[in-house]
Design an enzyme around this catalytic site. Structure first.
Site, PDB file in Angstrom:
ATOM      1  N   HIS A 239       1.004  -1.102  -0.038  1.00 34.78           N
ATOM      2  CA  HIS A 239      -0.069   0.047   0.083  1.00 34.78           C
ATOM      3  C   HIS A 239       0.913   1.335   0.082  1.00 34.78           C
ATOM      4  O   HIS A 239       0.405   2.367   0.334  1.00 34.78           O
ATOM      5  CB  HIS A 239      -0.823   0.164   1.100  1.00 34.78           C
ATOM      6  CG  HIS A 239      -1.738  -1.184   1.417  1.00 34.78           C
ATOM      7  ND1 HIS A 239      -2.618  -1.615   0.446  1.00 34.78           N
ATOM      8  CD2 HIS A 239      -1.961  -2.139   2.548  1.00 34.78           C
ATOM      9  CE1 HIS A 239      -3.363  -2.668   0.822  1.00 34.78           C
ATOM     10  NE2 HIS A 239      -2.835  -3.055   1.997  1.00 34.78           N
TER      11      HIS A 239
ATOM     12  N   HIS B 179      -7.541  -4.657  -1.324  1.00 34.40           N
ATOM     13  CA  HIS B 179      -6.657  -5.789  -1.697  1.00 34.40           C
ATOM     14  C   HIS B 179      -7.402  -6.648  -2.705  1.00 34.40           C
ATOM     15  O   HIS B 179      -7.106  -7.909  -3.109  1.00 34.40           O
ATOM     16  CB  HIS B 179      -6.603  -6.865  -0.385  1.00 34.40           C
ATOM     17  CG  HIS B 179      -6.174  -6.002   0.787  1.00 34.40           C
ATOM     18  ND1 HIS B 179      -7.034  -5.364   1.514  1.00 34.40           N
ATOM     19  CD2 HIS B 179      -4.919  -5.832   1.470  1.00 34.40           C
ATOM     20  CE1 HIS B 179      -6.489  -4.668   2.762  1.00 34.40           C
ATOM     21  NE2 HIS B 179      -5.148  -5.158   2.503  1.00 34.40           N
TER      22      HIS B 179
END
Lengths: 331, 331
Positions: free
Chosen positions: A57, A219
């Protein structure tokens, strides 16, 4: 899989080495951990701020380590929660005697592991409090989460709680302002393409050449609807309207806006989106105080974006504007 | 083509609207142009700094408009030089009586159009000087260029010339320091995937699933070699060694490093690359003063990166560290 890496199993360690090499004056990696902390941690009598989560991320979360934001960030494997012992190391490294505050994104693994670390630290005599960020309005539960997911709104929690801690606030004051940010922040995202976890070697889901998914997680967790790609204006309006339907932001409010790229969306497209988001908010009588456009909370090379709205008051504005030396959020 | 846009022919105008909406306090779009300028332009008695080029390289160049960097940026259509009349509007808007300095990337169209605008401005009594950036060591000529191409090293020219101008230097002093940066900066890139210009609708070239191209340009122009993907360490070493072979940077030198993502390379991978670049430079006895990792000069959604090395002296270090309020390069 086309990736610029060495060993897929060493990608987090290789990344952390590269991060420290790029910021030797300001951050350090705690020996034999995946924790990045400020060089000068702990700061005596300052509340220590820790966040973290799965890798992939970036710049979240190590990019937010710096004066005015986080004291440390804990990196798990890609899209995998860091273990409690790693979080514990971070807590111990940033405890300057005023306690430690944890910013946790609402994923089952993160919540369990950060809370366990918190208990272990308290057993060692460190006061620890936390907040759980759940800004994603798309779905109530998901494959990784009970309740709403924590996504890009987390960055505003880092920024504002970080400023409050830097100003010398006590642990309960930091917690209180962080909770206010969580109460006031809402986000929603969409994607055009999936992404590939290096160790898996293939995309975690598929989208057809003419398809997008609205409400997708960082995700690749399912969203609300998979449908034909529409225009940037239509997508932007849909996301903003879904956020506004949640009832937190209304006519007369002042907000901070974040248009967050998920990894491979050109900045050009993020600005096209911002144009419509801005127009839609003006139409609704919502005043935009500040706008942040860029990659703040990504999902490897996923194409797509999220919109975040944070309702502001005078204190939140002043904390948002307070100085930050974190490489990924300089003020 | 999967893109978050409205009309492919309106993408630059839509983007500019979104940029201004995100930065209303600091930038403005000159009416009926594709020029973004500082809100307060012109600054009386300060040299005005203008850059620009084709769109699709965001945050270049409008992201570098701000106190301490550019006074204006001119956006052409995607991967297309802006026209002389647009450049002229930018020059006129930032002329505060001390003259205007143009930072031009070495592409035939850009050079012709910026030089023509320069002549038109001089005919109106404005003193204009320029520098041509040609930092890419990969190839001597290309489909868009005679001589070497200008790529990510351009950002260091903006930063350092911008700081010099902000400090009140005269036009010839700004030119002189900009020329020193151009003489001291070298870059080289590689790509894993092509990108798609919105109005074209399909990728401008193809790379096989196991292929990369070394030395590629920021519009997909050919590089040195198309070959099987190797490890991040091997690629990083190859690029650094090619740059060092150019003979500008040597044992004992101090450099600024930029690891620039071309659009869809995860930041994780850029840091993996930086780890090896840093190690290679240390081995060669070259001291890294500062490192910048991120997306500074992109090629839409191309996957890949470039490495830039800038040899520093005391003045260049001080100008690099000077304050900047540009959204894409805050110091």
């Amino acid at each position: 899989m086309k990736k610029i890496i060495n060993d897929p199993n060493m990608v987090v360690q290789d990344m952390l080495k590269g991060m420290v090499a790029a910021n030797t004056a300001t951050i350090k990696q705690l020996p034999e951990t995946t924790v990045i902390a400020r060089c000068d941690a702990p700061t005596i009598n300052k509340v220590g701020l820790v966040s973290g989560g799965g890798s992939g991320h970036e710049p979240a979360h190590a990019g937010y380590v710096g004066k005015g934001m986080l004291d440390a960030a804990v990196a798990g494997e890609v899209f995998t929660s860091p273990t409690p012992d790693q979080v514990l190391e971070a807590i111990k490294a940033v405890d300057g005697g005023a306690g430690v505050f944890l910013v946790i994104k609402n994923y089952t693994g993160d919540v369990l592991n950060f809370e366990m670390a918190s208990e272990l630290a308290e057993a060692e005599g460190i006061r620890v409090e936390h907040v759980i960020v759940n800004d994603d309005v798309a779905v109530e539960d998901s494959s990784f989460t009970t309740g709403r997911r924590g996504i890009a709104g987390t960055i505003f929690v880092h920024k504002i709680a970080g400023a409050k801690a830097e100003q010398g606030a006590a642990l309960d004051e930091v917690k209180s302002v962080a909770e206010r940010v969580v109460a006031n922040v809402r986000s929603m995202g969409m994607a055009l393409t999936p992404c590939t976890v290096p160790a898996a070697g293939k995309p975690s889901f598929e989208l057809k050449e003419n398809e997008m998914e609205i409400g997708i997680g960082i995700h690749g967790e399912s969203g609300i609807e998979r449908k034909e790609i529409s225009t940037a204006d239509e997508i932007a309006s849909e996301l903003v309207n879904k956020i506004l339907e949640d009832g937190i932001h209304e006519n007369g409010d002042e907000v901070a806006v974040m248009i967050n790229g998920l990894g491979s969306t050109p900045e050009m497209e993020l600005y096209v989106v911002n144009s419509k988001v801005n127009e839609t908010l003006i139409e609704k009588g919502i005043h935009v105080y500040k706008t942040f456009v860029g990659e703040y909370m990504t999902a490897l090379e996923m194409a797509g974006f999220s919109v975040t709205l944070l309702k502001l008051d005078d204190e939140l504005k002043s904390l948002l504007d307070f100085g930050s030396e974190a490489p990924a959020f300089r003020v």
